[in-house]
Enzyme design. Sequence first.
Site, mmCIF file in Angstrom:
data_model
loop_
_atom_site.group_PDB
_atom_site.id
_atom_site.type_symbol
_atom_site.label_atom_id
_atom_site.label_comp_id
_atom_site.label_asym_id
_atom_site.label_seq_id
_atom_site.Cartn_x
_atom_site.Cartn_y
_atom_site.Cartn_z
ATOM 1 N N ASP A 92 47.395 38.396 54.834
ATOM 2 C CA ASP A 92 46.974 39.133 53.638
ATOM 3 C C ASP A 92 45.476 38.886 53.475
ATOM 4 O O ASP A 92 44.874 38.172 54.265
ATOM 5 C CB ASP A 92 47.792 38.711 52.410
ATOM 6 C CG ASP A 92 47.420 37.321 51.923
ATOM 7 O OD1 ASP A 92 46.642 36.626 52.612
ATOM 8 O OD2 ASP A 92 47.901 36.927 50.848
ATOM 9 N N ASP A 288 56.953 42.136 52.342
ATOM 10 C CA ASP A 288 57.021 40.688 52.519
ATOM 11 C C ASP A 288 57.643 40.059 51.289
ATOM 12 O O ASP A 288 57.431 40.522 50.167
ATOM 13 C CB ASP A 288 55.633 40.093 52.793
ATOM 14 C CG ASP A 288 54.664 40.335 51.649
ATOM 15 O OD1 ASP A 288 54.136 41.450 51.538
ATOM 16 O OD2 ASP A 288 54.442 39.407 50.852
ATOM 17 N N CYS A 326 79.124 34.764 58.673
ATOM 18 C CA CYS A 326 77.692 34.718 59.015
ATOM 19 C C CYS A 326 77.526 33.844 60.257
ATOM 20 O O CYS A 326 78.126 32.784 60.366
ATOM 21 C CB CYS A 326 76.888 34.148 57.854
ATOM 22 S SG CYS A 326 75.135 33.919 58.231
ATOM 23 N N CYS A 328 74.755 32.411 61.353
ATOM 24 C CA CYS A 328 73.572 31.531 61.365
ATOM 25 C C CYS A 328 73.999 30.080 61.610
ATOM 26 O O CYS A 328 75.170 29.732 61.473
ATOM 27 C CB CYS A 328 72.785 31.674 60.070
ATOM 28 S SG CYS A 328 73.394 30.681 58.700
ATOM 29 N N CYS A 331 75.840 28.418 58.641
ATOM 30 C CA CYS A 331 77.217 28.835 58.378
ATOM 31 C C CYS A 331 78.170 28.458 59.512
ATOM 32 O O CYS A 331 79.359 28.236 59.281
ATOM 33 C CB CYS A 331 77.276 30.331 58.120
ATOM 34 S SG CYS A 331 76.474 30.769 56.567
ATOM 35 N N HIS A 357 69.872 30.181 56.468
ATOM 36 C CA HIS A 357 70.894 31.155 56.055
ATOM 37 C C HIS A 357 70.275 32.334 55.286
ATOM 38 O O HIS A 357 70.590 33.492 55.566
ATOM 39 C CB HIS A 357 71.992 30.508 55.200
ATOM 40 C CG HIS A 357 72.850 31.552 54.563
ATOM 41 N ND1 HIS A 357 73.786 32.268 55.279
ATOM 42 C CD2 HIS A 357 72.827 32.095 53.314
ATOM 43 C CE1 HIS A 357 74.319 33.189 54.488
ATOM 44 N NE2 HIS A 357 73.757 33.098 53.288
#
Length: 378
Positions: A92, A288, A326, A328, A331, A357
């Site tokens: 940015d 973002d 999930c 991930c 999880c 997660h």
Amino acid sequence: MFKFTITKKSKKSRARLGLLKTSHGVIETPVMIPVATQASIKTLNSEQVKKTGSQLLICNTYHLRLRPGEKVIKSLGGLHQFMNWSKPLMTDSGGFQVFSLGFGRDFNVSKIIKGRVKSQIKAGQQPKLLKITKTGVWFRSHVDGRKIFLGPKESMEIQSALGADIIFAFDECPPPHANRAYVSDSVELTHKWAELCLKHHDKKQALYGIAQGGHFRDLRLKSARFIGSLPFDGFGIGGELGGSVLEMKKMLAWVTAELPEGKPRHMLGTGHPEDIPAIIASGCDTFDSIVPTHFGRHGTAFTSSGRLNLSNLIFLKDKKPLEPGCECEACTGYSRAYISHLFRSRELLGMQLLSIHNLTFFNRLVSDIRRKIEEGKF
Ligand SMILES: [Zn+2]
């Protein structure tokens, strides 16, 4: 290298599917961009971030200017090498800090105020800790108190040294409770700075201009038209966009209708799960959000059935994963009970698992929308 191709336009909304090609890889849009303020997604290394499905990250010019300084990063091979992130990066411009460290801090408000906003800031008024001039902004460093100046030229030079793939023009992000005259002056300043950024841009990176205008329709249209007419590679939509999803949708429609259709649009700094369908349906390609990681570090898990506060005692008896199904790391390996224990004992691993997660959850939410656009269902 920078090229944006729209591969499909929705017939149900302004949403579009696209490919953003950069020299660090191709990004499928729409996409959510996690925020690596100080060249780091807090608590995660880059391999862990990649596994969450994140395609690109955004870092903050102001923070990296103060610490360690762009010269240090450049001498170490640039931002990608410095933080060991081989995929695309954005920085940015420092314009948001004009608000967050200025009136945002003075009034303890964020960019978005829910409900009715009373105008409190008048044209010409200055924040307490920084000084906004016609050529740029004097900041007082939050690290060591020294004064630093950031203007369009400085922002372009710093972002060039950092070396992200996509950079932003330096703007003034006006506070949500500024009156019309303040926002009108601020828009003029942002426009003048946008032209100077184009002049000082070294053309090696894609440069996005930022349209502002607060919640005033005419100023939003004026800014989107003017910024949209300049030869930027893409466009950011900055500042506040109302206090509800409905208002945000209305205001985004004003802006996206004025921006060139074929160039990428980035919505700056927003993204709760409930905002995401509206952001994408309004024709934004990237946005973002600090939400997945910020809330994760504070014990909140996002799931398809709502938010869970893992510090809550009831989760200590819950053997289920955060989100059944999930894939991930959090999880597949750990129970809500264990993660709850980690938060209640202030163990850092809890923050890490929830960040993993939540990023996975947000990225899946957006990739599900991409699939729906492809199938003509969004
Ligand atoms: Zn998960």
